[in-house]
Design a protein around this motif. Structure first.
Motif, PDB file in Angstrom:
ATOM      1  N   GLU A   1      41.477  40.599  29.301  1.00 20.54           N
ATOM      2  CA  GLU A   1      42.829  40.095  29.035  1.00 20.54           C
ATOM      3  C   GLU A   1      43.521  39.692  30.337  1.00 20.54           C
ATOM      4  O   GLU A   1      44.249  38.693  30.386  1.00 20.54           O
ATOM      5  N   ALA A   2      43.292  40.449  31.401  1.00 22.63           N
ATOM      6  CA  ALA A   2      43.871  40.107  32.697  1.00 22.63           C
ATOM      7  C   ALA A   2      43.322  38.776  33.191  1.00 22.63           C
ATOM      8  O   ALA A   2      44.056  37.947  33.750  1.00 22.63           O
ATOM      9  N   THR A   3      42.019  38.554  32.992  1.00 18.88           N
ATOM     10  CA  THR A   3      41.414  37.277  33.383  1.00 18.88           C
ATOM     11  C   THR A   3      42.011  36.121  32.595  1.00 18.88           C
ATOM     12  O   THR A   3      42.316  35.054  33.157  1.00 18.88           O
ATOM     13  N   LYS A   4      42.199  36.308  31.296  1.00 19.98           N
ATOM     14  CA  LYS A   4      42.808  35.257  30.464  1.00 19.98           C
ATOM     15  C   LYS A   4      44.238  34.961  30.917  1.00 19.98           C
ATOM     16  O   LYS A   4      44.663  33.801  30.941  1.00 19.98           O
ATOM     17  N   ALA A   5      44.959  36.010  31.301  1.00 17.61           N
ATOM     18  CA  ALA A   5      46.329  35.813  31.799  1.00 17.61           C
ATOM     19  C   ALA A   5      46.308  35.002  33.090  1.00 17.61           C
ATOM     20  O   ALA A   5      47.156  34.130  33.304  1.00 17.61           O
ATOM     21  N   GLY A   6      45.333  35.280  33.951  1.00 15.99           N
ATOM     22  CA  GLY A   6      45.210  34.509  35.187  1.00 15.99           C
ATOM     23  C   GLY A   6      44.919  33.048  34.925  1.00 15.99           C
ATOM     24  O   GLY A   6      45.463  32.157  35.588  1.00 15.99           O
ATOM     25  N   ASP A   7      44.074  32.783  33.949  1.00  9.56           N
ATOM     26  CA  ASP A   7      43.739  31.399  33.604  1.00  9.56           C
ATOM     27  C   ASP A   7      44.963  30.614  33.124  1.00  9.56           C
ATOM     28  O   ASP A   7      45.033  29.397  33.295  1.00  9.56           O
ATOM     29  N   LYS A   8      45.911  31.321  32.532  1.00 12.17           N
ATOM     30  CA  LYS A   8      47.109  30.665  31.986  1.00 12.17           C
ATOM     31  C   LYS A   8      48.260  30.592  32.986  1.00 12.17           C
ATOM     32  O   LYS A   8      49.300  30.002  32.691  1.00 12.17           O
ATOM     33  N   SER A   9      48.071  31.195  34.150  1.00 10.00           N
ATOM     34  CA  SER A   9      49.160  31.277  35.127  1.00 10.00           C
ATOM     35  C   SER A   9      49.575  29.894  35.622  1.00 10.00           C
ATOM     36  O   SER A   9      48.734  29.071  35.960  1.00 10.00           O
ATOM     37  N   ARG A  10      50.875  29.684  35.705  1.00  6.83           N
ATOM     38  CA  ARG A  10      51.424  28.406  36.173  1.00  6.83           C
ATOM     39  C   ARG A  10      51.933  28.486  37.603  1.00  6.83           C
ATOM     40  O   ARG A  10      52.411  27.487  38.140  1.00  6.83           O
TER      41      ARG A  10
END
Length: 222
Positions: free
Chosen positions: A111-120
């Motif tokens: 989930e942390a990796t997915k959050a990083g991928d979405k970071s703007r």
């Protein structure tokens, strides 16, 4: 003012200044003016001087005879040093953590990796990236090792913010996914090799300084 109170204020001042230095709000080479900081925090010079000593111990500031204290600069050599130290210590931590990693922990890391991928922006990406690394390493149960790794992540963040705080490039972290896949399969060696390579990748980017000139900035982006 009691010494205990001074110490508490010094810790607070050093944490605030460290965050500003790491985030790039105070740029490398900038003077840290004792009078201004004492006035901002409504205190005497005593805790400010102690805060400066704490920043020097962290490598964030440099004291110069008769010239006061300035924010430490950094170069490619320092970036490489931190990357190599992170690779060695994080691989060590992962080898000890792997037997204690549960599906629930690995799911949180994903989930942390997915959050990083979405970071703007760079700050939210750095927070997600640090969360991923902390999750897979914390079960090693070695507090001194983890504290040292945390310090190295703070240094990495400083390099990262200096290079990318104005223009962030959205990215998908395939290395994190490869590490998670290997850990789920019980292949600690593959995960360790990927992690070691991952944290040593250094990006470079031209950035414009406050004076209007352009310089090359380097950052650990893993």
């Amino acid at each position: 003012m009691a010494k205990g109170t001074d110490d508490t204020i010094a810790v607070r001042i050093s944490k605030v200044l460290a965050d500003r230095i790491i985030s790039g709000a105070i740029e490398p080479g900038a003077r840290l003016r004792q009078d201004h900081i004492a006035e901002e925090f409504h205190t005497s010079h005593v805790p400010v001087r102690e805060a400066f000593r704490r920043l020097e111990a962290q490598g964030l500031a440099i004291g110069e005879p008769r010239r006061g204290v300035r924010v430490a600069s950094f170069d490619l050599g320092e970036v490489k040093e931190v990357a190599e130290m992170r690779a060695a210590l994080e691989v060590l931590a992962l080898r000890h953590a792997a037997p204690h990693l549960t599906s629930a922990i690995l799911d949180l890391a994903e989930e942390a990796t997915k959050a990083g991928d979405k970071s703007r922006d760079v700050r939210s990406w750095e927070e997600a990236n640090r969360a991923f690394h902390r999750l897979i390493l914390a079960p090693c149960g070695m507090p001194r090792l983890l504290a040292t790794i945390d310090d190295l992540h703070a240094a990495s963040a400083r390099f990262l913010f200096a290079a990318w705080r104005s223009e962030w490039e959205i990215r998908t972290d395939q290395d994190h996914r490869a590490i998670l896949t290997a850990l789920r399969q019980g292949n600690t060696e593959s995960a360790a090799v990927t992690l070691g390579r991952h944290v040593q990748w250094i990006g470079r980017k031209p950035v414009r300084t406050a004076s209007g000139t352009t310089r090359e900035a380097f950052a650990i982006v893993g």
